[in-house]
Design a protein around this motif. Sequence first.
Motif, PDB file in Angstrom:
ATOM      1  N   UNK A 192       0.783  -1.226   0.000  1.00 59.84           N
ATOM      2  CA  UNK A 192       0.000   0.000   0.000  1.00 59.84           C
ATOM      3  C   UNK A 192       0.810   1.267   0.000  1.00 59.84           C
ATOM      4  N   UNK A 193       2.130   1.206  -0.070  1.00 59.93           N
ATOM      5  CA  UNK A 193       2.978   2.391  -0.090  1.00 59.93           C
ATOM      6  C   UNK A 193       3.191   2.840  -1.536  1.00 59.93           C
ATOM      7  N   UNK A 194       3.263   4.162  -1.721  1.00 59.16           N
ATOM      8  CA  UNK A 194       3.536   4.769  -3.028  1.00 59.16           C
ATOM      9  C   UNK A 194       4.777   5.632  -2.875  1.00 59.16           C
ATOM     10  N   UNK A 195       5.744   5.414  -3.753  1.00 58.47           N
ATOM     11  CA  UNK A 195       7.017   6.135  -3.710  1.00 58.47           C
ATOM     12  C   UNK A 195       7.157   6.909  -5.011  1.00 58.47           C
ATOM     13  N   UNK A 196       7.360   8.225  -4.907  1.00 55.80           N
ATOM     14  CA  UNK A 196       7.570   9.079  -6.076  1.00 55.80           C
ATOM     15  C   UNK A 196       9.059   9.268  -6.281  1.00 55.80           C
ATOM     16  N   UNK A 197       9.548   8.936  -7.476  1.00 54.59           N
ATOM     17  CA  UNK A 197      10.966   9.041  -7.803  1.00 54.59           C
ATOM     18  C   UNK A 197      11.142   9.884  -9.056  1.00 54.59           C
ATOM     19  N   UNK A 198      12.318  10.489  -9.158  1.00 59.91           N
ATOM     20  CA  UNK A 198      12.661  11.267 -10.347  1.00 59.91           C
ATOM     21  C   UNK A 198      13.192  10.314 -11.423  1.00 59.91           C
ATOM     22  N   UNK A 199      12.660  10.443 -12.651  1.00 58.97           N
ATOM     23  CA  UNK A 199      13.087   9.537 -13.726  1.00 58.97           C
ATOM     24  C   UNK A 199      14.573   9.668 -13.989  1.00 58.97           C
ATOM     25  N   UNK A 200      15.100  10.874 -13.866  1.00 57.11           N
ATOM     26  CA  UNK A 200      16.523  11.087 -14.164  1.00 57.11           C
ATOM     27  C   UNK A 200      17.423  10.476 -13.107  1.00 57.11           C
ATOM     28  N   UNK A 201      16.974  10.457 -11.848  1.00 58.16           N
ATOM     29  CA  UNK A 201      17.739   9.845 -10.745  1.00 58.16           C
ATOM     30  C   UNK A 201      16.805   8.935  -9.964  1.00 58.16           C
ATOM     31  N   UNK A 202      16.502   7.742 -10.500  1.00 62.29           N
ATOM     32  CA  UNK A 202      15.525   6.872  -9.821  1.00 62.29           C
ATOM     33  C   UNK A 202      15.999   6.340  -8.481  1.00 62.29           C
ATOM     34  N   UNK A 203      17.270   6.447  -8.180  1.00 65.54           N
ATOM     35  CA  UNK A 203      17.756   5.933  -6.900  1.00 65.54           C
ATOM     36  C   UNK A 203      17.329   6.801  -5.725  1.00 65.54           C
TER      37      UNK A 203
END
Length: 945
Positions: A192-203
């Motif tokens: 149930x967790x949602x994590x937003x990441x940057x496409x350029x720096x997915x780490x």
Amino acid sequence: MAYRYPDMGSPNDSNDDAYVSDFPQPYGANNPDAEYVKKAGVLVDEADEFGVTAITFDKYEELIWMGHAGGLLTSFYGPDMKKYTSFRVHATEAIRDIVTFDEGIYVLSKTQLRHQIRRGIPKFTHTSMHMSDMQCLFQAGRTKLLMGGHQNTLIEFDVAQMYETVVPITEDGCAVLRSGGGSLVACGSANGMVNLRDIRTPAISTHIFRAHTGCLSDLDMQGNMLISSGFTDTDSAQVPEQFVVVWDVRHLNGTGAWTIPVASPPLLLHFLPSVSGKATALSSDGHVTILHVNEPSEADKQSVFQVDTQGSFCSVMDVSSTSQAFVFGDEAGHLHLFSSKHNDKPVFNNFSRETEFATPFRIPRAGFNDPTFRIPSVPCPPLASGTMPFNVLPDEFFRRVFRRPKPIDPELLRMIRMQGPIGYAPNPNNRTHNLYPYIDDNLDDLNKSRVLSVKPPKEYQKIVIVYNKNEPNAELESLNKTGLPGIQATLPNSYCNPMLQILYNMAPLKAILIAHTCTKEFCLTCELGFLFQTLDRSEGAPCDANKFLQAFRTVPEAAALGLILPDHPTEIRDDLVSLIQSWSRFILHHVHFELLDTWHEEKESEALSQGASQPRPKVKNMKRQMNGHSEEHHNHDGQQLQNGSQDSFNINGLVKVLEGLPRLDTRELPNRQVYKKLDSHISQLFGIARQQLNKCFKCNKEEERECVVLACALQYHMPGSGGLLELIRQSLCERRSTHAWCETCGRFTPTTQRSRVIRLPPILSVNCGVSAEEKAFWGSGPAKETANMRPCRYGIQCTRPGCRYKHPERSGNVSQSSSETHELKCMLPYHFHVRLQADGEVYISNEDDQSHGLSKPEHSKQKKAPASEESEYTLTGVVLSVDDQPRHLAAYCRRQGQWYLYNDLGIVEVDEEEVVHYEAWWKSPCVLFYTNTKVLHAKDMTAIS
């Protein structure tokens, strides 16, 4: 996308009795008030065993791609859903997700990523130890893919470089990957967790929040809006939530979330790409709701319709880029295409390109008893160039030919006794009664009656001429009208004339050799320089290489290698190909050591003049370096080249260029030992620096050493060898297993040897091999006739390359119709691009051959990887073997942008097409020379750095 629920709960396990809907019952499949209606439906292949697990609309063509649990991928064309292609991606694993690119499709299964073109031909399969339970696939860029699954890592994969980057994550896997078109990508996990990441720096995680207390079923993004659906964790079990949660990713910490109730618990969500603020929610029983995300107060105005799944579980769905079509798949193997009621022909993309179909071949239908049907109305299939159907063959093929009698036995003629016009002889009793001696159609009799005569073109045939210096020779003038100097082939060792012409036309090498002077009596470098000066001053008149060949005969190494032929050979050598390749390696090595020898003498003289004595290294120890052993390295500045040259190159600039190229000088190896290597202008022009790694299979001891080779020998025995470029790449980075001496084991043990390239040469020399198997790579010519071979039914009109039947009627000069009667089997690449990676791997691509999907590799984007070396190479010289009577050698040379054929004294201008095409039955390459484009096109060598 299809999502596999974990064991903690699923919609079928939940207790729905506690939730009573306030909405009316869902619309039926035939509800006349529904806004969207079904346009087409199909039952997929193997539907009795496997359900649909992945589905998507093609972004570039009017296609729908479907994958099921058995690993089969099928595409359907247009709103009628006609089957286009169907092929199996994996034998056992289910297809989890599909992404479409311009050049093909990428299909994700549990443990692999497959790339195939739309017609079904596979391009590559990527597997990794980090791919254990993959679930979702997302296109993060033009050449980037992001993969997630029920594991603790994300995988960023570069499809151009075939390189993956592992991104560790802390949440419980990644089951969903969606983006709203910006730089953020939402990663939904099973807990149930949602994590937003940057496409350029997915780490790096930008935001992380809990969307649902239980399991997450699906999410989607459009701009800054994120919608999700899932389950609520209770004391007894997880129950599905009967609403869609809307999040504003700009206000996650405030009041940036609200809910929209729906009639049935949503399982899958998808925004409408062409409509802002609208989304589709699909429940497991096939109930579809069109939501107004930006207007939560208008929940009573929702548009709903029902997908008739026949009681099965609705597992996947997708929306076209135009939002005109919806496609749904269920566990029973059905696909359902829906669109607006008033849109009879929905389109999937606004600007779809044409889909490639097979050319239809329609044959007219006729009954067996139809006497009016005309057989010529049946169209003939396309024939190869130069062939024709039987009904249009020339009249000579239908002429009546009588059987040919055998010649009279000579023994019978000797015993004959003439009485008037009649001859009498005893019966030899060598045939049965009433048997007439006709010629049978067997190979022996046909060879006696007619000999197969196939000759190469006239310009390539062996030239036998005696040059008269005192009288004009009209025949010689007709052989060479180019004004370029030829070299006479009157001496036995004149087989090296083609190589001499190629070395003469290499401007950097020519400048070095002409500028060289020394005091040695028989110096091949001096003799080559004198020969090139003679060719420069000849003004097109034929020259001889007597002085050079006399010095060549005095070299003991040449005699030991078998390169010196006797003055009066008793037979013609058949191994000219092996001879010229050995001579090519020998001359480069010998000139290399002579230049080093001269340089050491000059340094020794300078040291003596300054009062310092320096011992001169032994030449024997120097010569070991070029065979792969570590030696001392001394760089020199080429002061012997300061005396000037007749060539257009600037000698001082050439020295700067060679010193500016990646050097073969001091390096620190992992064992902290510093080695030095021998270096000369020859090794700088032709040297391929490699690091050889040897590993013993018994004790696993590894040994490293660096070596320099002046020529690349093609290794045809390596597995997976494709075209010539792949052959060169595998030969540069050679890998093989052999028996070698191990110091730890104290005996010869199985050893694996790997070579890593350190530096690419400005001029790449390639030896093409000599054996029959190696020659077969360059094509196949007329089959060798044997005693049990039958004659070809097509006779002289046969155009099949490598035909295994005999052709006794074929004769004449092949120069007039060689292009029509034999198919060209091999074509050399005229240009190619070489990329040297930091790890020693070499990647070669042919920019001119787009039909093979080859392209120039992009630059590596790894932060820790140093800049790699890239070079463009152009074909500048070829030594070729001509199978004539007798066999001889010739050369193609590139001079001022034009190609010339050097056949001893015969020199003619040829086209580029003729240089790169080869047929093994009469012409095959022996030695190839590719030159760096910078060195090739520069007039002043100081311009290259």
